[in-house]
Design a protein around this motif. Structure first.
Motif, short mmCIF file in Angstrom:
data_model
loop_
_atom_site.label_atom_id
_atom_site.label_comp_id
_atom_site.label_asym_id
_atom_site.label_seq_id
_atom_site.Cartn_x
_atom_site.Cartn_y
_atom_site.Cartn_z
N LEU A 303 0.47 -4.67 -5.76
CA LEU A 303 -0.62 -5.70 -6.28
C LEU A 303 -2.33 -4.93 -6.08
O LEU A 303 -2.92 -5.00 -6.76
CB LEU A 303 -0.51 -7.08 -6.52
N ALA A 304 -2.87 -5.17 -4.65
CA ALA A 304 -3.83 -5.05 -4.57
C ALA A 304 -4.31 -3.76 -4.70
O ALA A 304 -5.72 -3.73 -5.09
CB ALA A 304 -4.12 -4.89 -2.62
N LEU A 305 -3.50 -2.73 -5.31
CA LEU A 305 -3.93 -1.09 -5.59
C LEU A 305 -4.64 -1.14 -6.64
O LEU A 305 -4.99 -0.27 -7.35
CB LEU A 305 -2.73 -0.23 -5.28
N SER A 306 -3.96 -2.17 -7.36
CA SER A 306 -4.90 -1.94 -8.86
C SER A 306 -5.62 -2.37 -9.43
O SER A 306 -6.52 -2.25 -10.00
CB SER A 306 -3.88 -3.42 -9.87
N SER A 307 -6.94 -2.80 -8.02
CA SER A 307 -8.65 -2.70 -8.35
C SER A 307 -8.85 -2.47 -7.58
O SER A 307 -8.24 -2.23 -6.17
CB SER A 307 -8.63 -4.49 -7.75
N ARG A 308 -10.16 -1.88 -7.67
CA ARG A 308 -10.52 -0.93 -6.77
C ARG A 308 -11.80 -1.61 -5.38
O ARG A 308 -11.38 -1.48 -3.85
CB ARG A 308 -11.96 -0.44 -7.69
N ARG A 309 -11.43 -3.22 -5.80
CA ARG A 309 -12.22 -4.02 -4.16
C ARG A 309 -11.27 -4.48 -3.52
O ARG A 309 -10.82 -4.30 -2.79
CB ARG A 309 -12.66 -5.57 -5.53
N GLY A 310 -9.72 -4.41 -4.42
CA GLY A 310 -8.80 -4.37 -3.03
C GLY A 310 -7.89 -3.49 -2.40
O GLY A 310 -7.89 -3.54 -1.69
N ARG A 311 -8.99 -2.21 -3.01
CA ARG A 311 -8.82 -1.25 -2.05
C ARG A 311 -9.03 -1.17 -1.35
O ARG A 311 -9.49 -0.50 -0.18
CB ARG A 311 -8.51 -0.22 -3.31
N ARG A 312 -10.67 -0.97 -1.67
CA ARG A 312 -11.82 -0.74 -0.72
C ARG A 312 -11.95 -2.29 0.58
O ARG A 312 -12.23 -1.30 1.54
CB ARG A 312 -13.06 -0.94 -1.24
N ALA A 313 -11.30 -3.06 -0.18
CA ALA A 313 -10.57 -4.22 1.34
C ALA A 313 -9.70 -4.15 2.34
O ALA A 313 -9.71 -3.91 3.52
CB ALA A 313 -10.11 -5.16 0.42
N ALA A 314 -8.70 -3.66 1.79
CA ALA A 314 -7.53 -2.98 2.53
C ALA A 314 -8.05 -1.34 2.96
O ALA A 314 -7.31 -2.09 4.86
CB ALA A 314 -6.58 -2.30 1.43
N LEU A 315 -9.08 -1.35 2.80
CA LEU A 315 -9.08 0.36 3.77
C LEU A 315 -9.75 -0.17 4.87
O LEU A 315 -9.97 0.24 5.70
CB LEU A 315 -10.20 1.05 2.75
N ARG A 316 -11.24 -1.63 4.51
CA ARG A 316 -11.64 -2.25 5.61
C ARG A 316 -11.08 -2.18 6.86
O ARG A 316 -11.89 -2.72 7.96
CB ARG A 316 -12.70 -2.83 5.31
N GLN A 317 -9.57 -2.52 6.78
CA GLN A 317 -8.50 -3.26 7.40
C GLN A 317 -8.09 -2.38 8.66
O GLN A 317 -7.48 -2.69 9.69
CB GLN A 317 -7.65 -3.90 7.18
N VAL A 318 -8.44 -1.29 8.36
CA VAL A 318 -7.36 -0.28 8.61
C VAL A 318 -8.83 0.44 9.62
O VAL A 318 -9.87 1.40 9.57
CB VAL A 318 -7.08 0.93 7.28
N PRO A 319 -8.51 0.72 10.97
CA PRO A 319 -8.88 1.14 11.92
C PRO A 319 -9.70 3.22 11.53
O PRO A 319 -8.76 3.74 10.80
CB PRO A 319 -8.48 1.52 13.87
N ALA A 320 -10.90 2.99 11.40
CA ALA A 320 -11.48 4.54 10.93
C ALA A 320 -10.31 5.59 10.90
O ALA A 320 -10.81 6.17 9.95
CB ALA A 320 -12.92 4.36 11.27
N SER A 321 -10.08 5.92 12.42
CA SER A 321 -9.73 7.21 11.97
C SER A 321 -8.03 7.69 11.59
O SER A 321 -7.61 8.37 11.60
CB SER A 321 -8.44 7.47 14.36
N ASP A 322 -7.50 5.92 11.23
CA ASP A 322 -6.44 6.11 10.64
C ASP A 322 -7.03 6.23 8.83
O ASP A 322 -5.61 6.02 8.37
CB ASP A 322 -5.38 4.70 10.92
N ARG A 323 -7.82 5.96 8.09
CA ARG A 323 -7.76 5.44 6.40
C ARG A 323 -7.80 6.61 5.93
O ARG A 323 -7.44 6.94 4.93
CB ARG A 323 -9.23 5.18 6.72
#
Length: 375
Positions: A303-323
């Protein structure tokens, strides 16, 4: 798929692209022919109007792209919509309007044509050519227009392109009407009226409503049932009627009258947008849950994929090399969910459907695996 069936599928797309290019060429030629003398006579005023309107239009495009829920439309379809509205639709409308105005003059007299010509001519011709552009984009780029939300946004972009070029025309006409004694002032006054006062309720809003109707037909693969066909017809007819009311010689000469004429299309397009957006987001969220289950993604993370904010927040939790890899995975999941909605299978596993607020009773939020590409 056989080579014959592939060519059959590509045929309408190619034909639509050819018509699109030809109409843009015709419209461009009509604009050069009609505006060329005024541009040559008033280059400074033309530049002033063009610069101001380009800046305003850039803001308008940015807002409309942002208003498309889940993620913005692709750049090709958005650019095509603006180009069609600004070149093909405005140029072809110049030709069609002159022809139809001549009919009113001959049938009803010059006085009748002067009073009612705009209200009887522009709504029919201009809404027809603007809406035709949305249809061509839907056929040429079928993945870009899959439902009412896409049609509304692309229709609004088409109308914005039309509105921008038409405002340049009116600005130059105001210079001529003012005797060219103070061209900059004439341009400024025209832009204040057409952008600052009536800009929120004209072409972009009307064509957005018609575009939503086109989206209803596109979502049904151009074979709608009776209910969908009537709804699409009503949307296009509403755009024509709103345009006719705006141009009609009624409620003129007063601030209140102008406010009514401007606010009515705006209120109508907001109502259509809210209804279309709510339905689309609900369906995509349901589809995301289904797609998430297919790839082992928990409900809250899907469900987090349905919002821009949710997607950005999720990406911030991913190591830069894996983003990049995480973003690609989630683009695929989101694209699959939107496709599921487009083909009418948003929540085949309804029991796993999304709630309105997208929250889940368990879990603290999106995990790194639910990242998606930022827009």
């Amino acid at each position: 798929m056989s080579p014959t069936s592939i060519m059959a599928a590509r045929g309408p797309r190619l034909a639509a692209a050819v018509v699109f290019v030809a109409a843009c060429a015709l419209g461009g030629a009509a604009l050069v022919n009609g505006l060329g003398p005024m541009v040559a006579a008033f280059p400074a005023e033309t530049l002033l109007a063009a610069v101001v309107l380009a800046a305003v239009s850039a803001v308008g495009v940015a807002v409309l792209l942002r208003l498309r829920p889940i993620r913005p439309p692709d750049g090709a379809s958005a650019a095509a919509a603006v180009v069609w509205g600004g070149v093909a639709a405005t140029g072809c409308a110049l030709i069609a309007n002159d022809a139809l105005n001549a009919v009113w003059s001959k049938s009803g007299g010059t006085a009748f044509a002067a009073q009612w010509g705009a209200a009887l001519t522009a709504p029919v011709n201009e809404e027809a050519v603007k809406t035709a552009g949305v249809v061509l984009i839907a056929v040429a780029l079928p993945s870009a227009l899959r439902g009412p939300v896409d049609g509304l946004i692309l229709g609004a972009l088409t109308g914005l392109g039309f509105q921008t070029v038409e405002n340049v025309i009116y600005a130059l006409n105001s210079v001529v009407a003012g005797g060219a004694t103070d061209g900059a002032l004439s341009v400024a006054q025209s832009l204040v009226l057409r952008v600052g006062v009536t800009g929120l309720g004209t072409h972009w809003a009307m064509t957005a409503i018609a575009g939503a109707g086109v989206g209803l037909l596109a979502a049904a693969q151009w074979h709608p049932n009776a209910r969908r066909a009537w709804a699409a017809t009503l949307a296009v007819a509403s755009a024509v009627a709103l345009h006719g009311f705006f141009d009609a010689p009624v409620l003129n000469g007063t601030v209140a009258g102008l406010a009514v004429k401007t606010s009515l299309p705006f209120v109508c397009v907001v109502a259509v947008y809210v209804a279309a957006r709510r339905s689309y987001v609900r369906r995509v969220r349901g589809a995301l849950v289904v797609e998430g289950e297919r790839v082992g993604l928990p409900r809250a993370e899907a469900l987090a994929l349905s919002s821009r904010r949710g997607r950005r927040a999720a990406l911030r939790q991913v190591p830069a090399s894996d983003r990049p890899a995480a973003a690609e995975r989630q683009r695929g999941t989101l694209g699959a969910a939107e496709l599921r909605v487009a083909v009418g299978r948003p929540d085949e596993e309804e029991g796993q459907g999304a709630g309105e607020d997208g929250a889940e009773s368990r879990g603290d939020g999106p995990s790194p695996s639910s990242g998606a590409a930022p827009e």
